[in-house]
Design an enzyme around this catalytic site. Structure first.
Site, PDB file in Angstrom:
ATOM      1  N   LYS A  79      25.971  -9.611   7.096  1.00 59.93           N
ATOM      2  CA  LYS A  79      25.867  -9.175   5.705  1.00 59.93           C
ATOM      3  C   LYS A  79      24.879 -10.081   4.981  1.00 59.93           C
ATOM      4  O   LYS A  79      24.859 -11.301   5.225  1.00 59.93           O
ATOM      5  CB  LYS A  79      27.249  -9.232   5.059  1.00 59.93           C
ATOM      6  CG  LYS A  79      27.334  -8.613   3.671  1.00 59.93           C
ATOM      7  CD  LYS A  79      28.774  -8.667   3.156  1.00 59.93           C
ATOM      8  CE  LYS A  79      28.919  -8.021   1.790  1.00 59.93           C
ATOM      9  NZ  LYS A  79      30.319  -8.060   1.313  1.00 59.93           N
ATOM     10  N   SER A 154      31.900  -3.671  -0.387  1.00 65.27           N
ATOM     11  CA  SER A 154      30.492  -3.972  -0.476  1.00 65.27           C
ATOM     12  C   SER A 154      29.796  -4.192   0.879  1.00 65.27           C
ATOM     13  O   SER A 154      28.567  -4.158   0.943  1.00 65.27           O
ATOM     14  CB  SER A 154      30.300  -5.228  -1.322  1.00 65.27           C
ATOM     15  OG  SER A 154      30.921  -6.337  -0.721  1.00 65.27           O
ATOM     16  N   SER A 178      36.213  -5.490   0.599  1.00 61.64           N
ATOM     17  CA  SER A 178      34.820  -5.225   0.987  1.00 61.64           C
ATOM     18  C   SER A 178      34.546  -5.193   2.480  1.00 61.64           C
ATOM     19  O   SER A 178      33.449  -4.815   2.892  1.00 61.64           O
ATOM     20  CB  SER A 178      33.890  -6.249   0.343  1.00 61.64           C
ATOM     21  OG  SER A 178      33.683  -5.926  -1.000  1.00 61.64           O
TER      22      SER A 178
END
Lengths: 493, 94
Positions: A79, A154, A178
């Site tokens: 990420k 996210s 997330s």
């Protein structure tokens, strides 16, 4: 099956048996990226040269007859809020568009020590603030099961990349769901460990008392392998916990006989889609048939979890975002006559709407006259929610619940209505509030879209959680289904 | 909780954000609706409840005060938008 479609543990076997090389695996992953990435946009940036170099090192080790660790030569996506030395780390924000970290996050050091192959940095909601990856300043990521839908957020890029076989495993971060929510939306396995199990050093902070790095994988075995690599105390993170090293693969036992499972009725409240509810309750039945004991339980303060989360997360976010001032790194406005104007213009031009909204809400909650009514109040309710879980885990080993109220929604459907978007996190934030480990595993489909089963356990009981998840996986087939996405030119699925 | 344009301007100033008129109006509405939702917490009596700041209890963390590795001046300045003579450069303050 192509190499990029396999799991890390299968590929490891093939590597040590010299059936394939790390280079072959890397190549398969980059071929797939070329095929689908134009449309899916799971990555912000790929690191092809670095990946081939790391793969080459692994192949040399194998050729020399050296033992390699389980994730050696296995492609991993990170990420883009996880700092990688010398590789842009943008948080999908204009603010950090050109930021190149001078050091690796602790989890990245561990990944490198274990010779995993870093494929690239994945797209995310800006600074991890969002539930759909639509607040990325660059572009939204699409769900490989249906490109008109969001992958969740996210960590939407990481989940989409794993689901679309654009990597083998990925790391994400979970502040209010997330990791678990995008894992559920994309039909993959997503684990948020207990707060403090994985170091946050070098992971760009959103809400520091909730943030936790975790894994996104194709199955539960890969989840345990990756957790083995990233878990552990780190003196650079004062909130990381000193504990004895655990081998999580020992928890991969296909047996839940006698295990006590609680089904908390508040997770099944109004607003839960009936098909999602049915899939989760059928999952409970599967585990029951395997010998688990199930009972309905209650968490009376659960409905207060989301408002509590909103206040605390946004207050912490507003404090964490204060560092972006255009002085030491990141975006700076081209023109400002004095320092205050420089701050204001830099921040207004560098942050997107959702980040501004959360900074505003958090600043309001912390400001004079509102601190007690909002921030302190939320911290007190946090205590009540935490106590509910403590009480329940005296009676049961794990809790089973849905991850999300419904399957993945459509791109653009909720992005203009902040409160509706926040409500999609209502079933994932409780684990962050109480610091609990929680996992999402595939447990069904609605209209061809995956449904996630959430399993929660008490602090540091990742092993119990993995045991239940593994047993479920061994006795069902949901994790084997693939989105069958062919890429833009291969036709829409 | 009704948030006025004045409130928005005050908070934006505290947060060092510059907002245009449209953004102010939009935020006043959005913050009001989120805070209305959050007011649900007032249903609970929390008079005698202690606050939780961190979910997992961690005692004070100490370490010995030893000089370790740190970034060189050059590396620390590598991401700076503006720099001069080994320093971060900012607009005139006084």
């Amino acid at each position: 099956m192509k190499l990029n479609e396999l799991t890390a543990h299968r590929l490891h076997e093939m590597l040590i048996n010299r059936e394939v090389s790390a280079r072959d695996i890397t190549e398969a992953v980059f071929n797939r990226i070329d095929e689908v990435e134009d449309e899916l946009k799971a990555y912000v940036r790929t690191t092809k040269d670095l990946a081939y170099q790391q793969a080459e090192e692994v192949d040399q080790k194998i050729q020399r007859g050296e033992n390699i660790p389980p994730l050696a030569g296995i492609p991993i996506a990170l990420k883009d809020n996880i700092c990688t030395k010398g590789v842009h780390t943008t948080c999908s924000s204009k603010m950090l568009e050109n930021f190149i970290p001078p050091y690796d996050a602790t989890v990245v050091e561990k990944i490198k020590e274990n010779s995993a192959v870093i494929v690239g940095k994945t797209n995310m909601d800006e600074f991890a603030m969002g539930s759909s990856t639509e607040t990325s300043a660059f572009y939204p990521t699409k769900n490989p099961w249906d490109i008109t839908r969001v992958p969740g957020g996210s960590s939407g890029g990481s989940a989409a990349a794993v689901a679309a076989d654009e990597t083998i495993v990925a790391l994400g971060s979970d502040t209010g769901g997330s990791i678990r929510q995008p894992a559920a939306f994309c039909g993959v396995v997503g684990l948020k460990p207990t707060y403090g199990v994985v170091s946050r050093y070098g992971v760009v902070a959103y809400a520091s008392s909730f943030d936790q790095v975790g894994t996104i994988t194709k199955d539960v075995t890969d989840c345990a392998l990756l957790l083995n690599v990233i878990a552990g105390h780190d003196s650079n993170d004062t909130t990381s916990v000193k504990r004895e090293k655990v081998d999580y693969t020992k928890a991969l036992i296909d047996n839940v006989k006698g295990l006590k499972i609680g089904v908390p009725k508040e997770y099944f409240a109004e607003g839960l889609d009936p098909e999602v509810e049915k899939a989760v309750l059928e999952s409970v039945e599967v585990l029951k048939s395997m010998g688990a004991q199930c009972e309905e339980v209650s968490l009376p303060h659960l409905k207060y979890a989301l408002p509590t989360y909103c206040i605390i997360a946004m207050a912490e976010a507003s404090a964490n975002m204060a560092r972006y001032d255009g002085i030491r790194y990141g975006y700076r406005t081209p023109e400002a006559s004095d320092l205050i104007e420089l701050y204001k213009k830099t921040r207004s031009e560098g942050f997107g709407n959702e980040v501004k909204r959360r900074i505003m809400l958090g600043t309001y909650a912390l400001s004079t006259g509102h601190y007690d009514a909002y921030y302190l109040k939320a911290q007190k309710v946090r205590t009540l929610i935490k106590q509910d879980f403590e009480e329940i885990f005296k009676k049961v080993d794990v809790l089973l619940a849905p991850v999300t109220p419904d399957v993945a929604f459509r791109l653009g459907e909720k992005v203009d209505d902040p409160l509706t978007m926040y409500l999609t996190d209502s079933l994932t934030v409780p684990a962050n509030i109480a610091g609990l480990p929680a996992i999402s595993i595939p447990c069904g489909f609605k209209e061809g879209m995956p449904i996630g089963l959430q399993i929660l356990a008490k602090h540091f009981a990742e092993a119990t959680l993995l045991q239940v998840a593994y047993t479920f996986e061994r006795n069902t087939d949901f994790h084997r289904r693939k989105p069958n996405y062919k890429g833009q030119e291969g036709g829409k699925n | 909780m009704k948030i006025s344009i004045n409130d928005v301007e005050h908070v934006a100033d505290l947060a060092r954000l510059h907002l245009d008129e449209k953004e102010k109006e939009q935020l006043a509405g959005q913050l009001s609706s989120v805070l209305d939702y959050i007011d649900m917490l007032n249903e609970l009596d929390t008079k005698d409840v202690p606050p939780t700041t961190l979910a997992v209890f961690i005692d004070n963390v100490f370490r010995s005060d030893e000089v370790g590795q740190s970034l060189t001046n050059e590396v620390a300045l590598a991401n700076a938008p503006d720099k001069k003579d080994g320093f971060f450069r900012v607009p005139t303050i006084i």
